[in-house]
Each structure stands twice: as C-alpha cells, then as structure tokens.
Scaffold this motif. Sequence first.
Motif, PDB file in Angstrom:
ATOM      1  N   ASN A 147       0.843  -1.194   0.000  1.00 55.13           N
ATOM      2  CA  ASN A 147       0.000   0.000   0.000  1.00 55.13           C
ATOM      3  C   ASN A 147       0.875   1.239   0.000  1.00 55.13           C
ATOM      4  OD1 ASN A 147      -2.040   1.872   0.227  1.00 55.13           O
ATOM      5  ND2 ASN A 147      -2.321   1.559   2.430  1.00 55.13           N
ATOM      6  N   THR A 149       0.575   5.450  -0.597  1.00 58.36           N
ATOM      7  CA  THR A 149      -0.430   6.502  -0.698  1.00 58.36           C
ATOM      8  C   THR A 149      -0.313   7.202  -2.039  1.00 58.36           C
ATOM      9  OG1 THR A 149       0.995   8.226   0.229  1.00 58.36           O
ATOM     10  CG2 THR A 149      -0.273   6.897   1.795  1.00 58.36           C
ATOM     11  N   ASP A 178      -5.348   2.073  -6.692  1.00 62.55           N
ATOM     12  CA  ASP A 178      -6.492   2.098  -5.793  1.00 62.55           C
ATOM     13  C   ASP A 178      -7.486   3.176  -6.218  1.00 62.55           C
ATOM     14  OD1 ASP A 178      -5.574   0.074  -4.040  1.00 62.55           O
ATOM     15  OD2 ASP A 178      -4.193   1.495  -3.115  1.00 62.55           O
ATOM     16  N   GLN A 222     -15.665  14.133  -7.441  1.00 60.67           N
ATOM     17  CA  GLN A 222     -14.966  12.862  -7.342  1.00 60.67           C
ATOM     18  C   GLN A 222     -13.877  12.672  -8.386  1.00 60.67           C
ATOM     19  OE1 GLN A 222     -15.064  10.737  -4.687  1.00 60.67           O
ATOM     20  NE2 GLN A 222     -16.159  12.559  -3.999  1.00 60.67           N
ATOM     21  N   GLU A 244      -9.124   9.912  -0.105  1.00 63.09           N
ATOM     22  CA  GLU A 244      -9.254   8.571   0.477  1.00 63.09           C
ATOM     23  C   GLU A 244      -8.826   7.520  -0.538  1.00 63.09           C
ATOM     24  OE1 GLU A 244     -13.361   8.352   1.370  1.00 63.09           O
ATOM     25  OE2 GLU A 244     -13.244   9.579   3.174  1.00 63.09           O
ATOM     26  N   GLU A 245      -8.159   6.473  -0.029  1.00 69.85           N
ATOM     27  CA  GLU A 245      -7.799   5.315  -0.855  1.00 69.85           C
ATOM     28  C   GLU A 245      -8.754   4.165  -0.521  1.00 69.85           C
ATOM     29  OE1 GLU A 245      -3.374   4.293  -1.490  1.00 69.85           O
ATOM     30  OE2 GLU A 245      -3.526   5.101   0.522  1.00 69.85           O
ATOM     31  N   TRP A 246      -9.313   3.551  -1.559  1.00 71.32           N
ATOM     32  CA  TRP A 246     -10.214   2.414  -1.367  1.00 71.32           C
ATOM     33  C   TRP A 246      -9.723   1.236  -2.202  1.00 71.32           C
ATOM     34  CZ3 TRP A 246     -14.670   2.410   1.708  1.00 71.32           C
ATOM     35  CH2 TRP A 246     -14.994   3.640   2.289  1.00 71.32           C
ATOM     36  N   ARG A 247      -9.783   0.046  -1.589  1.00 74.15           N
ATOM     37  CA  ARG A 247      -9.397  -1.187  -2.288  1.00 74.15           C
ATOM     38  C   ARG A 247     -10.385  -2.280  -1.930  1.00 74.15           C
ATOM     39  NH1 ARG A 247      -3.287  -3.140  -1.608  1.00 74.15           N
ATOM     40  NH2 ARG A 247      -3.014  -1.044  -2.516  1.00 74.15           N
ATOM     41  N   LYS A 251     -11.696   1.098   2.867  1.00 67.84           N
ATOM     42  CA  LYS A 251     -10.816   2.261   2.890  1.00 67.84           C
ATOM     43  C   LYS A 251      -9.497   1.864   3.543  1.00 67.84           C
ATOM     44  CE  LYS A 251     -11.468   5.979   5.542  1.00 67.84           C
ATOM     45  NZ  LYS A 251     -11.982   7.288   6.013  1.00 67.84           N
ATOM     46  N   GLU A 254      -5.725   7.574   3.847  1.00 72.80           N
ATOM     47  CA  GLU A 254      -6.136   8.881   3.367  1.00 72.80           C
ATOM     48  C   GLU A 254      -5.006   9.889   3.562  1.00 72.80           C
ATOM     49  OE1 GLU A 254      -8.642  10.546   7.186  1.00 72.80           O
ATOM     50  OE2 GLU A 254      -9.760   9.451   5.657  1.00 72.80           O
TER      51      GLU A 254
END
Length: 921
Positions: A147, A149, A178, A222, A244-247, A251, A254
Amino acid sequence: MPLAKRLLLFLIFLAIPLSEIYATHVRAGEISAFRDTTGGNQNSFRYIFRFVMYRNTRGVPQAAVTMNFGDGTLSQPNDIRRTTPLGNDTEELEFVFTHTYPAAGIYTVSVIIPNRNAGIVNLGSPSDMISFYVETTLFINQQVGINNTPVLLNPPIDRACVGERFVHNPDAFDIDGDSLAYRLIVPKQNVGINAVGYVDPTTVRAGTNEAGTGPASFNINQRGDLVWDAPVVQGEYNVAFIIEEWRNGVKIGEVTRDMQIRVSDCRNNHPLLVIPNDTCVVAGSLVTGVIRATDPDGNQIRLSSSSGLYEPNFPAPRATFTPDMIPQNSPAVGNFTWQTQCLHVREQPYQVIFKAEDLPLRDTLVDIKTWQIRVVGPKPTGLTATAQGNSIGLSWDAYTCSNASQMVIWRRIGCGELPDDPCRTGVDPASGYVQIGTVPIGTTSFVDDNAGQGLQSGVSYSYVISASFAPPSGGESLASDAVCASLALDVPFITNVSVERTAPQGEIFIRWLQPRELDQAAFPGPYRYELYRATGLSGTDFSLVGSRTVTSFTAATVNDTTFRDSGLDTEVNAYNYMLLFYYQTSRLKDSSATASSVRLTVTPGVNVIDLSWQANVPWSNAGTTHKVYRESRTLPGVFELLADVAVSDAGSFRFSDTGNGLVLDEDSTYCYYVETYGSYGNPKILSPLINKSQIACAAPLDTLAPCPPLLAIDSLDCGSLTGESFCNVESFANKLTWSYPTAVGENCDEDIVAYRLYYKRYEEDTEFALIATINSPRPPAMFYEHSGLSSYAGCYYVTAVDEDGQESAPSNVVCKDNCPYYELPNVFTPNGDGKNELFTPFPCPRFVESVEVTVYNRWGRPMFETSNVLINWDGMIGSGEESGGSEVTNGVYYYLAKVRFARLRRSDELTQIKGWVQVLK
C-alpha cells in the motif's frame, strides 16, 4: 541576559506547542507514504515518508521538522532535503523520513509546524499565530498487500481571480491503482483541532458565481476538481481536503492536503480549454488526443499537462505531451500520445490534467480540465463449446496478456451475444450470465458439469469468458464472443406448471415433453413416468401424485404429456414437481429438473400496490415480457390485461400498480395474477412457455400521511448562569415545543395520534435516537421537557404519526449549545491569612469536563501540575496529587491550561488557555 528579554522569550515559548522549537510561515503541504523496497527489502512494515511544505520566505527559516509516526514514536528532527524557490515569496521544502513499524495496523502520521503565514483571509487573526497541521493515515495489512499513498503531482499553491471560476486538481496518482475519493475538511492546527477562525471561502463576503446565476459555491468532486465559483475578496485563503484510498470496498488510507489560494483582482479573461471526452481503450491501443485552447483577449497561451503517466516510476511506455510549457498564439494546440500495453490494465481510470495558461502583461489566468482514460484487457478469442455426456467442454486460445491472473467462465440459459462496448468489461449480471468458474491464466479449457450435478438435457447454454487482473490494480477484459451448446433430448422436460384455479381446493396444470432423442436400442421400452410433488417453491419432501406408461416413441407418438393436479391449497402455497423416467417399465433412466408454480406477492402502499413474483424452474423466464392481469371493477371474476412487464433477470419480476387510469381506493380490494413467458433456449423445444400464478389480492394503504411538525427549543440565557447558584445545579433540561400545520389541505393527515421525539448529543453525528413517544391526551400534547441531562448540548427533531401508523418526515432540526465558562485570576496571596490562599478559577466553572494545568516559572521550568478542575495551587512546587515541596518565591508565573468543555460540536470541546498569575505573599 536582561530579565525583560528573558520574559519575552518565554512568552514566545508559551505561544507554540512545547514539542516544537522552530517557527516558520507555512502556506501549504501534505505527507506521502511509500513502501520501502530499496535493495530488495521485503519488510512490509518499513515505509518512506515524504513531507512537502510550502512556506513564505519572509518567515523565520525552517531548520528541521519532527514527524509523529502514529505508533507512539517521533522522528529525530529531520533537515531539509531539497529547497526549490517558486517566486512570489514562496519556496518548496522537502523532508524525507524512514520508519519501520512493529506490526500491522492503522497508523496516522502527522507533522505540526508552529506558524502559518500572516494575513490569511479565512482564518482567525493573526493567522501567523495559528499552527499548521497535516496528517496521513496508512493501513498496513499483509492481506491487503503493498500500500502506497497517492502522490499529488500538482503543487498546493494556486492563483484565482475575483469573479472568475477557479479550479484546482491535485492530480493524485496512486501507483497501486487504488480507487480515490475526495472530501472537503476544515484545515487543522493540531490533532483533531480545527484551525482557529476558519470560515468557508464563500462566506467571507456574499457573492455570485461567475455566470451570475446563483450564489458563490465551493466544493470538490470525485475527479478531484476543487471548484470555487467564484472568489469575491482579494487575499490569501487556506482550505483543506482529504483524498481517500479504497481497495475492494475497504478504505485503506487517506492523505490530507492543506493548500493556499491567492486571490487577485485580475483585469483579464481566462482561456478556454477543450480536451477529448473520457474514453476506454483496449490494452495495446495507441491513445492520441488533441488539446486546444483559445483566449478571449487574444493573449498567448502556454499549454501543460501533468499525470502519473509521465512519471519515471510508471511502467513504460510512458505518455508524452507536446509542446509542453511553450508559449503559442491563440488558438494553442497540444498533442497527447500514449502507447498502452497489457501492464497498463487496471480497474480505475488514469487521470491526465491539462492546463491552459494565458500570458498577458499581468494577471495570468488558467483553465484546467481532466481527461480520464481507462485501459481494459483485450477480448479472449477462440472460444468453442462441445457437448460431452451430461457436461459441456469449453476451450479457447491462450490469452494475450500474461499479466492477467485468471480466466472467468460465465454461463446463461439461451443463446445470446453481449453488446460490444469497450467500457463494459467482464459480464453484466443483468445479461443473464452467471459466473460458474475460474481457471489460472494460461489454462485454455474448462468442463462445465454444473458443479458435479450434470447439466440439463435439452437446454441451450450460452458461454462467454473474460480475463481478470490481480489486485491492487485489478481490472478486467472485455468478454469473448458467445458460443452455444446443448445436450441431447433423451430425458423428459417439464414445460408448464401453471395455476389454473386459486382456492383452498385449487388446481395446477403440468405439462412435460417426452424424450424425443432417446436411443431406444440402448434403453428399450415399455416406458413409465412418475410425477412427484413437494410443497413450496423449493420443497424437497416429494410424494407421488401420478404415473403414465407408454410402449415406445415414434414420430407420431412423441407428444407432450399433461396432468392436472387438483385439491391443492393454491391460495396459501406454491408447489414444485419432478419426473422420474423408467425404461423397461422399472429401470430408472433419469429424472427431470424440478419446476415450481409461479408465486405472486402483493404489497399494499399509499396509492399503489406493488407486485413481485418468482418461480424455480429449469427454463429461463428472464429476457422476456410477462403479463399482469387485474380483476375488472365492473365484471367481477373477469381479469383484464393491466400491463406488459419487460424483465431482464429474476430480480426484475416486479410491477407497481398506481391505477393505470383508475384511482386506487383504500376502501377497495384489488386482485391480480401474472403470466410468465419462458424458454429453454433450444429451437427443438417450442416456446414461449406460458405459466400463470395464483390470484392474489390487496387494498392500498391510507393515502394521506402526516405533515412534518415545526419544532422549537427554549433559548439559553448565558447571563442567567452566573453566580454561586450555578454550582448547585446537578442536571439540566431542554424544553421543546412544536406546532402542527393548520392548513394541511389535501396532502397531509389531520388525525394525529402520537408524536415521536428524536435526539442526538453532537451536531456532527448522523444518527438520531428516539427518546420519547407522546401519545396522550388525544390529540397528543405538543411539548416535552428533556430532563436529567448533564448539559444543554444536543439536537432534536420530531415526527407526527397517524392512526394507520404512518410517520411523517422529520421536522426541522433544532440544536442548543452550552455556555462554557472557565476564568482564572491573575493574582493570589498564599500567606496564611485565610484570604485568597489558592490559585483557583473564579466561582462556578460551567460545563467543564476535564482540565490539565501546568504552571511554569519565567525560565520555562514546570512548578506545578494538576488535573483538578479547581486547580487549588497553594504556591508550593509539586503536583495536585502530592503535598510537600518548597514554596515558590513572589513573582509572575505562566500557565498553560488545556480545558475540555461539554459542547455541541466535538471540534469545539478542547481549548487552550495561556496566561500569567502573580504570587504575592
């Protein structure tokens, strides 16, 4: 050093967090985090952090920065790694930290710098006494995988003009692929503490948008476009937002950006930029785009572009944009080129930011737009399907993208192609296809035996395949062309299970197709059918209801066979059926698939009756048109066609009857049945297969719902809370009153039987809790006293309930805050005369939940510490929990009090009070 100078230095010391000893004039900044893979490092807990700060060069030089890693450890002060002058009294500083975490977890990494720059319009004054704070939250979990950022490629310093629409995009690039989401927040000055005096930029002075069609607005979408339409007052503004990071729907981190916008009164019109529409391309395609910009004033234009596609760590080949940053006469033209490859496939689109900057003598303006490009996997090729006994074998060509992770196999009943759309990857469930298996990439075959249960003979099955790519980037390919195959018709097929009479002693009609392609040499006659029935759509407790025997099958005798099953409670139950087929009278050849009757459910609503129906059958009822019938109002027992309902899948077997020219009366009952139309998808079996549901009836609900009441709360007179009497108050109460609209007209019910009152403690909470139902007298009272509270703070709304149990929409929300009070004297005399012996707050502090107080001498040495709300310092060196120690001498002492009040908003609860007190003995 002279005493006056020492005192001045200590006052400066008190004005900043005690952990910081340097000051600067910060404009903007953010923190990025990267998994450390240098030298083949496999430690998934080791990360590199990059803090980029933008500062006013007229401030005190920034020598070092300390980073809080969020696991209880701080870095050693880190020197500046890179300094980049940007002009306009601004420079960019970069600090790099490396840290190894002890374990997986969620960590919030932060940096605090004592002072922002002076003159920020939308912060408290003086803004250079407000700290600058940013944080980044990192999710470290081996199941999630690597991960990193996102990196923000556009700097957080930007220019805007009065009256002109302003757009900033951080150009966030996530190398992991992501999904990113954006939301505005209030800039912070410390952990959980909003910057003092912050106001939304549009509220500094009321204004309109650039077009003059409405009020000024400030938001982020967005795509990451921060839009201010349009500034009114010149000056420097600070705003903040979170990325924000989403996978996989979770979440995982961020990043906070705190940025500065400099607004000028420009005498210029911004250029107009035109870019290509968002697009999807197949990996291996060459992506080209022409970018054009014109300037209304005829000024020269400089085009530029930023994106992760240009970055050195992006998998080659990288994109190019020409000419870049070269002045051109209007209209200006730029060319984007990118040769995509399989390595570029991912679920999220790539963003490319284009900027057109005009070049007048002064007041340069820009236009910014974002192009999104999604790269999908190519379509698999060579798919074939071949019947093999009671299964179907599939084969296909080796997939062209070796970096894909698996091939996904999809199946549906009935042949049919999927639409050819480069943005429609995988398979849409609405198409009727369901996923039946996966195989690793490189595998080129699959056998469909229906998970070991065997496929249904005679049914035509359609297949497609698609490739998927591994997370975190993910992504899918386009679906292959469809192929179709079916097994031989060598077993009987149920084609109809139709409710012919709805009653406690009702009747169901069953029809089945005899085995037309049976090998009678291998399976000689006589032949016998046994029909079994079970209760329910999916019942398994089957019992024999009838049998038939035939000697042989010839072209003249291969007909459908029918059976009428009577004496069934079709009002209450659905039923399902199964056939057993015997050759030589008693030798079991096979059984048919089970098939149920159609079950209709009717649900009454206000002015509407909702219908839904279902059936568990081996054929497909989707992708067709079903018919809904309603009983005539003038001819009882006669049903008329009400609607043709197009259904795409089992979840769409629904229809809402809103009257169709008839006002549905809540005092009347309406009856319905449904005809489904289905098919095995095999041209050898006639279709459509038409089956009826039972008759179901319902009456609409009361058509009138209550109106929302109008709620009010008693006001709080802070002046009345002074004096010793407040100290004796142990609980508080809020008095609420409301009114019900008198002119309700035809849209609201006047027969109110109850009111429901809802409460939440904090204004920012989203959920209210029901605290009271007021249902007496009749009509119910319209007031309530919420008593036994520890403070006044809270928010309320009320609803009305009618005799049918219908609840109105919520009323307006009313809130009340507390009147906090905590004031300290600036002198006390601990001399033993019984008067003014203790340093303690003035009588009756209000709504104080906790206090942490530290008293320092003029050299900055702590003299006294306590968490006692009343402090009660007697002039002795020590803490509030210890006695003894030596007396302090006469003089001025400085205190720092961290006071937590009970407030309506959590962000307002913590306050720092700094001051001095003189000790006189």
